[in-house]
Design an enzyme around this catalytic site. Structure first.
Site, PDB file in Angstrom:
ATOM      1  N   HIS A  95      -3.978   0.739 -11.314  1.00  0.00           N
ATOM      2  CA  HIS A  95      -3.893  -0.676 -11.726  1.00  0.00           C
ATOM      3  C   HIS A  95      -3.527  -1.403 -10.432  1.00  0.00           C
ATOM      4  O   HIS A  95      -2.506  -1.068  -9.808  1.00  0.00           O
ATOM      5  CB  HIS A  95      -2.816  -0.830 -12.810  1.00  0.00           C
ATOM      6  CG  HIS A  95      -2.593  -2.234 -13.301  1.00  0.00           C
ATOM      7  ND1 HIS A  95      -2.634  -2.569 -14.651  1.00  0.00           N
ATOM      8  CD2 HIS A  95      -2.288  -3.381 -12.636  1.00  0.00           C
ATOM      9  CE1 HIS A  95      -2.380  -3.863 -14.784  1.00  0.00           C
ATOM     10  NE2 HIS A  95      -2.165  -4.384 -13.575  1.00  0.00           N
ATOM     11  N   HIS A  97      -2.137  -3.084  -7.394  1.00  0.00           N
ATOM     12  CA  HIS A  97      -0.765  -3.476  -7.059  1.00  0.00           C
ATOM     13  C   HIS A  97      -0.622  -3.588  -5.556  1.00  0.00           C
ATOM     14  O   HIS A  97      -1.285  -2.890  -4.795  1.00  0.00           O
ATOM     15  CB  HIS A  97       0.251  -2.474  -7.623  1.00  0.00           C
ATOM     16  CG  HIS A  97       0.011  -1.055  -7.224  1.00  0.00           C
ATOM     17  ND1 HIS A  97      -0.945  -0.265  -7.829  1.00  0.00           N
ATOM     18  CD2 HIS A  97       0.592  -0.273  -6.283  1.00  0.00           C
ATOM     19  CE1 HIS A  97      -0.942   0.936  -7.279  1.00  0.00           C
ATOM     20  NE2 HIS A  97      -0.021   0.960  -6.328  1.00  0.00           N
TER      21      HIS A  97
END
Ligand code: 5GP
Ligand code: ZN
Length: 110
Positions: A95, A97
């Site tokens: 995800h 980041h």
């Protein structure tokens, strides 16, 4: 989708929050690699920086505004921003980041 950062963004998994708005969340890394180690994520799932397109890139500009704001608030003048793309580059959570690393002299790049 079984994504740990989606669960953190949804509040289903607790995190030490530094900043939150409708689009992004910043929280302390669970295994800090530096005295200050904060992760900044878009709340909407993107698997990594390879997913950034003209349709969704506004959130990345916003993330960098948030990075400037929270580091200023923390009085962190010098820091490094890192995003890893792909396993062999060190990505372990898929995800998007951005790591904010600071609070010590940072050496090397890889
Ligand atoms: P990557 O290796 O994908 O660039 O970075 C993932 C980061 O997420 C790592 O630095 C790791 O310590 C952190 N991390 C993994 N799981 C959790 C979690 O559940 N909570 C928090 N706060 N950080 C996590
Ligand atoms: Zn996700």
């Amino acid at each position: 989708m079984d994504c740990i950062f989606c669960k953190i963004a949804a509040g289903e998994i607790p995190s030490k929050k530094v900043y939150e708005d409708d689009l992004v969340l910043a929280f302390h890394d669970i295994q800090p690699a530096a005295p200050t180690h904060i992760l900044v994520i878009p709340k909407a799932h993107l698997s990594g920086c390879g997913d950034i397109t003209s349709e969704n890139s506004a959130v990345v500009a916003h993330i960098f505004e948030v990075i400037a704001k929270i580091t200023a608030e923390l009085g962190l003048a010098d820091y490094r921003v890192v995003t890893n793309k792909g396993e062999s580059a060190g990505q372990s959570v898929f995800h998007l980041h951005f790591h904010i690393l600071g609070g010590k002299t940072l050496k090397g790049m890889c």
